[in-house]
Motif scaffolding. Sequence first.
Motif, short mmCIF file in Angstrom:
data_model
loop_
_atom_site.label_atom_id
_atom_site.label_comp_id
_atom_site.label_asym_id
_atom_site.label_seq_id
_atom_site.Cartn_x
_atom_site.Cartn_y
_atom_site.Cartn_z
N LYS A 24 0.84 -1.21 0.00
CA LYS A 24 0.00 0.00 0.00
C LYS A 24 0.87 1.25 0.00
CE LYS A 24 -4.27 -1.59 0.06
NZ LYS A 24 -4.52 -2.01 -1.35
N GLY A 25 2.06 1.14 0.56
CA GLY A 25 2.97 2.28 0.59
C GLY A 25 3.70 2.48 -0.74
N GLY A 26 3.62 1.50 -1.62
CA GLY A 26 4.26 1.63 -2.94
C GLY A 26 5.71 1.19 -2.96
N VAL A 27 6.24 0.75 -1.81
CA VAL A 27 7.67 0.43 -1.76
C VAL A 27 7.99 -1.01 -2.18
CG1 VAL A 27 8.33 2.22 -0.15
CG2 VAL A 27 7.50 0.05 0.74
N THR A 28 7.00 -1.70 -2.73
CA THR A 28 7.29 -3.01 -3.34
C THR A 28 7.65 -2.81 -4.80
OG1 THR A 28 4.94 -3.27 -3.82
CG2 THR A 28 5.74 -4.25 -1.78
N LYS A 29 7.84 -1.54 -5.20
CA LYS A 29 8.12 -1.23 -6.60
C LYS A 29 9.53 -0.66 -6.78
CE LYS A 29 3.25 -0.21 -7.24
NZ LYS A 29 2.85 -1.29 -8.12
N TYR A 30 10.22 -1.18 -7.77
CA TYR A 30 11.55 -0.72 -8.13
C TYR A 30 11.57 0.80 -8.35
CZ TYR A 30 15.65 0.00 -11.18
OH TYR A 30 16.80 0.46 -11.73
N ASP A 31 10.60 1.30 -9.09
CA ASP A 31 10.60 2.72 -9.46
C ASP A 31 10.59 3.63 -8.22
OD1 ASP A 31 10.38 1.51 -11.89
OD2 ASP A 31 8.68 2.70 -12.60
N VAL A 32 9.82 3.23 -7.20
CA VAL A 32 9.72 4.04 -5.98
C VAL A 32 11.03 3.99 -5.20
CG1 VAL A 32 8.50 4.29 -3.77
CG2 VAL A 32 7.22 3.77 -5.88
N SER B 10 -1.21 7.01 2.15
CA SER B 10 -0.22 8.01 2.53
C SER B 10 0.98 7.29 3.17
CB SER B 10 -0.83 8.98 3.54
OG SER B 10 0.16 9.45 4.41
N PRO B 11 2.20 7.70 2.82
CA PRO B 11 3.38 7.06 3.43
C PRO B 11 3.38 7.20 4.95
CG PRO B 11 4.01 9.04 2.20
CD PRO B 11 2.59 8.75 1.86
N TYR B 12 2.76 8.28 5.45
CA TYR B 12 2.72 8.48 6.89
C TYR B 12 1.79 7.46 7.54
CZ TYR B 12 4.92 12.78 5.37
OH TYR B 12 5.76 13.68 4.78
N ALA B 13 0.66 7.17 6.87
CA ALA B 13 -0.26 6.15 7.39
C ALA B 13 0.42 4.79 7.40
CB ALA B 13 -1.54 6.12 6.55
N VAL B 14 1.13 4.48 6.33
CA VAL B 14 1.85 3.20 6.24
C VAL B 14 2.92 3.13 7.34
CG1 VAL B 14 3.41 1.80 4.81
CG2 VAL B 14 1.39 2.88 3.79
N GLY B 15 3.63 4.24 7.53
CA GLY B 15 4.67 4.28 8.56
C GLY B 15 4.10 4.07 9.96
N ILE B 16 2.95 4.70 10.24
CA ILE B 16 2.31 4.49 11.54
C ILE B 16 1.93 3.02 11.68
CG2 ILE B 16 0.24 5.01 12.92
CD1 ILE B 16 0.37 7.89 11.69
N GLY B 17 1.40 2.44 10.62
CA GLY B 17 1.03 1.02 10.65
C GLY B 17 2.22 0.13 10.96
N ILE B 18 3.36 0.41 10.32
CA ILE B 18 4.55 -0.41 10.55
C ILE B 18 5.09 -0.18 11.97
CG2 ILE B 18 6.95 -0.84 9.82
CD1 ILE B 18 6.00 -0.23 6.93
N GLY B 19 5.00 1.07 12.44
CA GLY B 19 5.42 1.36 13.82
C GLY B 19 4.60 0.56 14.82
N VAL B 20 3.27 0.56 14.63
CA VAL B 20 2.39 -0.19 15.53
C VAL B 20 2.66 -1.70 15.40
CG1 VAL B 20 -0.03 -0.78 16.03
CG2 VAL B 20 0.61 1.61 15.58
N LEU B 21 2.90 -2.14 14.18
CA LEU B 21 3.22 -3.55 13.95
C LEU B 21 4.50 -3.94 14.72
CD1 LEU B 21 2.17 -5.96 12.27
CD2 LEU B 21 3.76 -5.28 10.47
N SER B 22 5.46 -3.02 14.78
CA SER B 22 6.70 -3.33 15.50
C SER B 22 6.45 -3.41 17.01
CB SER B 22 7.80 -2.32 15.17
OG SER B 22 7.52 -1.10 15.80
#
Lengths: 180, 172
Positions: A24-32, B10-22
Amino acid sequence: MNKRKEQLLRGLIFGILFGFLLQKGGVTKYDVIVGQLLLEDFTVLKIMLTAVLVGAVGLRLFQSLGWAQPSPKAGSWGRNAVGGLIFGIGFAVLGYCPGTIAGAIGNGYLDAAVGGLTGVVLGSGLLAAAYPRLRAGIWKQGDFGKLTLPQLFKVNDWAIIVPMSALILLLFYLLESAGL
Amino acid sequence: MTWLTSVRWSPYAVGIGIGVLSWLTWLISGKPLGCSTSFARSAGMIEKMVWGEQAALKPYYQEVKPEVDWQWMLVLGMVIGSFLSSLLSGDFELVWIPSRWETAFGSGVGTRFIAAFLGGVLLGFGSRWADGCTSGHGISGTMLLAVSSWISAICFFIGGIVAAYLLYGRIA
């Protein structure tokens, strides 16, 4: 279900959540990822530093409450700096890291699944072969053990976490202001 | 539930999710989010299949046992999680060559696969050399304020930025 199987199942569930978030963050993509290394797209850094901020505050609280006892990894300059630079070159050429390559495979990237995965496993095996010599040699250079930043600066943990969080938020503000 | 089917968060939403996951991995499993050890375990498992039990006697595999563990399942789960996410949003696609690579280096599948392989070798070698990767050091270790992880994470990006600039001809 025995304890081992239970632990493995938990790992699998955490992994599904982690992979879901990375995609969902898009970081599974080479381009990103390459966009980040070329300093054009800051998605990777935004995700990592947000996770670090949230994780650091939470884990420090849980530690105070006695709910978790996370322990930092030991290291040395010869190990972390040299290994980190080798990793970095591979990171740029492959365009995925060990976690995002798993995500990239799930996302359908065949360069990750075929060339990349084979390479990562082979590289890890080569390191295993070189391990005795590295351990007795360069890994000993500049050894600092399980040092943390608060220990290094002889301060309370929060005296690092609070300014670190402020710097991360400032960086986000600057990136967003610059339209990055 | 449109958030489940959207392509990007949003990268911030994803980051919060990963933080909580940790938090959860420490609270529930007593382990940090990390990935690269699993590739070393896989290498050991393959060596065991090819050369038999004696391969497991290598000093490295005495410490990093060639077996499926919590983190190995985590990495397997990541493949599934990413697949589910991309399927839900219609973002799943079989891709031979990433578009950015193709624009810069052409549509030769062999070239991309060889580069991915060589990059992978360095990545695998470097991650085990540094004792962690972008998740183990870059996220999990930095949030524990470990000096080893901050040095590693900074070097991942220094090496990565310089190599990417050279590769894409940004440095003459």
